[in-house]
Scaffold this active site. Structure first.
Site, PDB file in Angstrom:
ATOM      1  N   THR A  68       0.838  -1.249  -0.017  1.00 59.94           N
ATOM      2  CA  THR A  68       0.023  -0.065  -0.175  1.00 59.94           C
ATOM      3  C   THR A  68       0.805   1.229   0.026  1.00 59.94           C
ATOM      4  O   THR A  68       1.991   1.132  -0.042  1.00 59.94           O
ATOM      5  CB  THR A  68      -1.091  -0.015   1.180  1.00 59.94           C
ATOM      6  OG1 THR A  68      -2.140   1.153   1.151  1.00 59.94           O
ATOM      7  CG2 THR A  68      -0.434   0.029   2.421  1.00 59.94           C
ATOM      8  N   LYS A  72       3.216   1.249  -3.747  1.00 60.11           N
ATOM      9  CA  LYS A  72       2.575   0.685  -4.965  1.00 60.11           C
ATOM     10  C   LYS A  72       3.430   0.775  -6.248  1.00 60.11           C
ATOM     11  O   LYS A  72       3.257  -0.163  -7.014  1.00 60.11           O
ATOM     12  CB  LYS A  72       1.134   1.114  -5.004  1.00 60.11           C
ATOM     13  CG  LYS A  72       0.221   0.356  -4.175  1.00 60.11           C
ATOM     14  CD  LYS A  72      -1.212   1.037  -4.220  1.00 60.11           C
ATOM     15  CE  LYS A  72      -2.178   0.200  -3.424  1.00 60.11           C
ATOM     16  NZ  LYS A  72      -3.470   0.602  -3.884  1.00 60.11           N
ATOM     17  N   ASN A  93      -0.341  -4.183  -5.941  1.00 60.55           N
ATOM     18  CA  ASN A  93      -0.619  -4.161  -4.610  1.00 60.55           C
ATOM     19  C   ASN A  93      -0.745  -5.364  -3.984  1.00 60.55           C
ATOM     20  O   ASN A  93      -0.968  -5.619  -2.825  1.00 60.55           O
ATOM     21  CB  ASN A  93      -2.238  -3.431  -4.530  1.00 60.55           C
ATOM     22  CG  ASN A  93      -2.934  -4.821  -4.849  1.00 60.55           C
ATOM     23  OD1 ASN A  93      -3.124  -5.437  -6.022  1.00 60.55           O
ATOM     24  ND2 ASN A  93      -4.185  -4.729  -4.366  1.00 60.55           N
ATOM     25  N   ASP A 108      -6.357  -4.449  -7.206  1.00 56.83           N
ATOM     26  CA  ASP A 108      -7.383  -3.401  -6.974  1.00 56.83           C
ATOM     27  C   ASP A 108      -8.567  -3.083  -8.251  1.00 56.83           C
ATOM     28  O   ASP A 108      -9.641  -2.795  -8.053  1.00 56.83           O
ATOM     29  CB  ASP A 108      -6.644  -1.789  -6.924  1.00 56.83           C
ATOM     30  CG  ASP A 108      -5.998  -1.738  -5.513  1.00 56.83           C
ATOM     31  OD1 ASP A 108      -6.427  -2.440  -4.989  1.00 56.83           O
ATOM     32  OD2 ASP A 108      -4.893  -1.163  -5.420  1.00 56.83           O
ATOM     33  N   GLY A 132      -9.711  12.919 -10.031  1.00 57.14           N
ATOM     34  CA  GLY A 132      -8.549  12.567  -9.257  1.00 57.14           C
ATOM     35  C   GLY A 132      -7.763  11.803 -10.189  1.00 57.14           C
ATOM     36  O   GLY A 132      -8.363  11.063 -11.038  1.00 57.14           O
ATOM     37  N   TYR A 133      -6.221  12.083 -10.005  1.00 53.82           N
ATOM     38  CA  TYR A 133      -5.418  11.460 -10.962  1.00 53.82           C
ATOM     39  C   TYR A 133      -4.217  10.631 -10.503  1.00 53.82           C
ATOM     40  O   TYR A 133      -3.331  10.413 -10.647  1.00 53.82           O
ATOM     41  CB  TYR A 133      -4.757  12.391 -12.066  1.00 53.82           C
ATOM     42  CG  TYR A 133      -4.673  13.699 -11.383  1.00 53.82           C
ATOM     43  CD1 TYR A 133      -3.645  13.423 -10.349  1.00 53.82           C
ATOM     44  CD2 TYR A 133      -4.818  14.819 -11.962  1.00 53.82           C
ATOM     45  CE1 TYR A 133      -3.158  14.830  -9.843  1.00 53.82           C
ATOM     46  CE2 TYR A 133      -4.404  15.970 -11.439  1.00 53.82           C
ATOM     47  CZ  TYR A 133      -3.852  16.019 -10.091  1.00 53.82           C
ATOM     48  OH  TYR A 133      -3.307  17.172  -9.766  1.00 53.82           O
ATOM     49  N   GLY A 135      -2.995   6.997  -7.714  1.00 54.66           N
ATOM     50  CA  GLY A 135      -2.762   5.712  -7.884  1.00 54.66           C
ATOM     51  C   GLY A 135      -4.051   5.056  -8.183  1.00 54.66           C
ATOM     52  O   GLY A 135      -4.163   4.103  -9.024  1.00 54.66           O
ATOM     53  N   ALA A 136      -5.112   5.313  -6.979  1.00 54.23           N
ATOM     54  CA  ALA A 136      -6.264   4.539  -7.435  1.00 54.23           C
ATOM     55  C   ALA A 136      -6.952   4.805  -8.645  1.00 54.23           C
ATOM     56  O   ALA A 136      -7.738   3.969  -9.434  1.00 54.23           O
ATOM     57  CB  ALA A 136      -7.272   4.987  -6.250  1.00 54.23           C
ATOM     58  N   GLY A 249     -16.479   2.292  -1.039  1.00 55.46           N
ATOM     59  CA  GLY A 249     -14.988   1.599  -1.351  1.00 55.46           C
ATOM     60  C   GLY A 249     -14.959   0.275  -0.404  1.00 55.46           C
ATOM     61  O   GLY A 249     -13.994  -0.492  -0.571  1.00 55.46           O
TER      62      GLY A 249
HETATM   63  P1  NAP Z   1      -3.189   9.642  -4.397  1.00 54.66           P
HETATM   64  O1  NAP Z   1      -2.297   8.790  -5.265  1.00 54.66           O
HETATM   65  O2  NAP Z   1      -2.753  10.458  -3.252  1.00 54.66           O
HETATM   66  O3  NAP Z   1      -4.171  10.116  -5.149  1.00 54.66           O
HETATM   67  C1  NAP Z   1      -5.183  11.259  -4.800  1.00 54.66           C
HETATM   68  C2  NAP Z   1      -5.787  12.155  -5.799  1.00 54.66           C
HETATM   69  O4  NAP Z   1      -6.866  12.874  -4.968  1.00 54.66           O
HETATM   70  C3  NAP Z   1      -4.521  12.929  -6.339  1.00 54.66           C
HETATM   71  O5  NAP Z   1      -4.980  12.984  -7.864  1.00 54.66           O
HETATM   72  C4  NAP Z   1      -4.842  14.245  -5.686  1.00 54.66           C
HETATM   73  O6  NAP Z   1      -4.540  15.401  -6.568  1.00 54.66           O
HETATM   74  C5  NAP Z   1      -6.301  14.258  -5.603  1.00 54.66           C
HETATM   75  N1  NAP Z   1      -6.888  15.419  -4.358  1.00 54.66           N
HETATM   76  C6  NAP Z   1      -6.452  15.299  -3.343  1.00 54.66           C
HETATM   77  N2  NAP Z   1      -7.174  16.084  -2.541  1.00 54.66           N
HETATM   78  C7  NAP Z   1      -7.940  16.879  -3.533  1.00 54.66           C
HETATM   79  C8  NAP Z   1      -8.709  18.198  -3.338  1.00 54.66           C
HETATM   80  N3  NAP Z   1      -8.790  18.826  -2.339  1.00 54.66           N
HETATM   81  N4  NAP Z   1      -9.323  18.618  -4.512  1.00 54.66           N
HETATM   82  C9  NAP Z   1      -9.108  17.937  -5.577  1.00 54.66           C
HETATM   83  N5  NAP Z   1      -8.145  16.785  -5.854  1.00 54.66           N
HETATM   84  C10 NAP Z   1      -7.614  16.227  -4.717  1.00 54.66           C
HETATM   85  O7  NAP Z   1      -4.234   8.482  -3.440  1.00 54.66           O
HETATM   86  P2  NAP Z   1      -4.890   7.224  -3.976  1.00 54.66           P
HETATM   87  O8  NAP Z   1      -4.112   5.809  -3.568  1.00 54.66           O
HETATM   88  O9  NAP Z   1      -5.158   7.339  -5.456  1.00 54.66           O
HETATM   89  O10 NAP Z   1      -6.254   7.004  -3.082  1.00 54.66           O
HETATM   90  C11 NAP Z   1      -7.210   7.941  -3.335  1.00 54.66           C
HETATM   91  C12 NAP Z   1      -8.461   7.540  -2.477  1.00 54.66           C
HETATM   92  O11 NAP Z   1      -8.889   6.342  -2.888  1.00 54.66           O
HETATM   93  C13 NAP Z   1      -7.996   7.743  -0.910  1.00 54.66           C
HETATM   94  O12 NAP Z   1      -9.323   8.168  -0.265  1.00 54.66           O
HETATM   95  C14 NAP Z   1      -7.989   6.114  -0.640  1.00 54.66           C
HETATM   96  O13 NAP Z   1      -8.679   5.731   0.726  1.00 54.66           O
HETATM   97  C15 NAP Z   1      -9.152   5.396  -1.520  1.00 54.66           C
HETATM   98  N6  NAP Z   1      -8.544   3.843  -1.889  1.00 54.66           N
HETATM   99  C16 NAP Z   1      -9.640   3.362  -1.749  1.00 54.66           C
HETATM  100  C17 NAP Z   1      -9.381   1.877  -2.028  1.00 54.66           C
HETATM  101  C18 NAP Z   1     -10.309   0.948  -1.606  1.00 54.66           C
HETATM  102  O14 NAP Z   1     -10.100  -0.604  -1.874  1.00 54.66           O
HETATM  103  N7  NAP Z   1     -11.534   1.170  -1.592  1.00 54.66           N
HETATM  104  C19 NAP Z   1      -8.042   1.384  -2.879  1.00 54.66           C
HETATM  105  C20 NAP Z   1      -7.138   2.483  -3.174  1.00 54.66           C
HETATM  106  C21 NAP Z   1      -7.654   3.782  -2.795  1.00 54.66           C
HETATM  107  P3  NAP Z   1      -3.157  16.168  -6.039  1.00 54.66           P
HETATM  108  O15 NAP Z   1      -1.820  15.206  -6.464  1.00 54.66           O
HETATM  109  O16 NAP Z   1      -3.205  17.606  -7.230  1.00 54.66           O
HETATM  110  O17 NAP Z   1      -3.150  16.388  -4.767  1.00 54.66           O
END
Ligand code: NAP
Length: 286
Positions: A68, A72, A93, A108, A132-133, A135-136, A249
């Site tokens: 995680t 990743k 993952n 995932d 959002g862009y 990892g997820a 999620g």
């Molecule tokens: P990540 O790589 O940090 O990506 C987060 C994304 O959200 C980035 O594009 C970031 O943009 C954007 N963001 C953050 N705050 C923002 C805001 N205030 N306004 C607009 N964009 C914003 O994280 P991730 O691993 O992709 O995970 C993202 C979410 O998915 C988390 O909530 C995580 O818990 C969830 N998730 C759930 C699962 C599941 O199994 N359910 C699995 C994976 C992830 P910037 O780079 O510009 O900040």
């Protein structure tokens, strides 16, 4: 707790931070239910220790492990092999053993798709908006393409990162939308996926789309929030109030875990037991 003996085999998850992980609750419940002498433990691994940690997991005969944040993507060079799917996503993952050494894959995508696959929906005809862009979002884009979706909008708040994300998918045409314009496509969109942490506990009064935005969606649209804390998020509450179908999620978390477990133990995962364990663990955190 399993009875630890000289025969106990080890599984786990590496990440930093790791204390919040729900995976041990889900996997240990499954292992106990199946009567397998395995234990699944969290390993807090700092980025600068990643290579040493992976060699150590090998030396300690760990059977397999999850990966995680923040490892990743950075784990890829440390693996003997990476599945085509994980290469396409650009993230691993789940890691299991082969004769060559550690193999990385990505469950995932499967986890995200699990609730959607149960819908009979004309996926190839619909447009998707991914918020959002990170990892997820990479897993979500791969999954939506795999479902048959060909019109995929992607919106994020930093223009350069948004363009870089779009450019990293030469095989898929993505339509970038500046963050301020994210609601402009909604009339045509039938699946909205929030992959940002907006609305995640403790910031539960935040939402990436307002009720006014959601009012533009077709009545048959699905809103999917990858967040599982809280359940439901404000985004999903607003979507439910509008009468839309929603997914949170937890199903993704469950099904990525079930698929990972099947790689390690070679038998079907008890998903109902794992779901109950996840819900209990989440309830305990409240
Ligand atoms: P990540 O790589 O940090 O990506 C987060 C994304 O959200 C980035 O594009 C970031 O943009 C954007 N963001 C953050 N705050 C923002 C805001 N205030 N306004 C607009 N964009 C914003 O994280 P991730 O691993 O992709 O995970 C993202 C979410 O998915 C988390 O909530 C995580 O818990 C969830 N998730 C759930 C699962 C599941 O199994 N359910 C699995 C994976 C992830 P910037 O780079 O510009 O900040």
């Amino acid at each position: 707790m399993p009875k630890i003996s000289g025969h106990t085999q080890l599984l786990g998850v590496i990440g930093d931070p790791i204390a919040h992980t729900l995976s041990p609750a889900m996997h240990n419940a499954a292992l106990e239910h199946l009567g397998l002498n395995y234990v699944y433990v969290p390993f807090g691994v700092k980025s600068q220790q990643l290579g040493v940690a992976i060699a150590g997991l090998d030396a300690l005969n760990v059977v397999g492990f999850n990966v995680t944040i923040p490892h990743k993507e950075t784990i890829l060079p440390y693996l003997a092999d990476v599945s085509d799917l994980a290469q396409q996503v650009g993230a691993v993952n789940t890691v299991y053993r082969s004769e060559k050494g550690w193999v990385g894959t990505n469950t995932d995508v499967h986890g995200f798709l699990a609730p959607l696959r149960q819908q009979s929906y004309p996926w190839s005809e619909i447009a998707v908006l991914v918020l959002g862009y990170g990892g997820a979002a990479r897993a979500v884009v791969t999954a939506c393409y795999d479902l048959g979706c060909r019109q995929i909008y992607i919106s994020g708040r930093q223009g350069e990162r948004l363009e870089a994300f779009v450019a990293s998918w030469p095989q898929i045409t993505l339509h970038p939308l500046p963050w301020s314009e994210r609601a402009t496509c909604l009339e045509n969109v039938s699946l909205v996926v929030n992959t940002t942490p907006i609305g995640m506990s403790p910031h539960t009064s935040a939402t990436p789309l307002t009720a006014e935005d959601l009012a533009k969606l077709p009545a048959t649209a699905i809103v999917y929030d990858l967040i599982y804390k809280p359940r439901p998020t404000l985004l999903l509450q607003l979507a439910m109030a509008r009468g839309l179908q929603t997914f949170d999620g937890l199903a993704m978390l469950l099904h990525q875990g079930a698929a990972a477990l099947e790689y390690w133990i070679g038998q079907p995962a008890p998903t109902a037991i794992m779901a109950t364990a996840l819900e209990t663990a989440l309830g305990r955190e409240k």
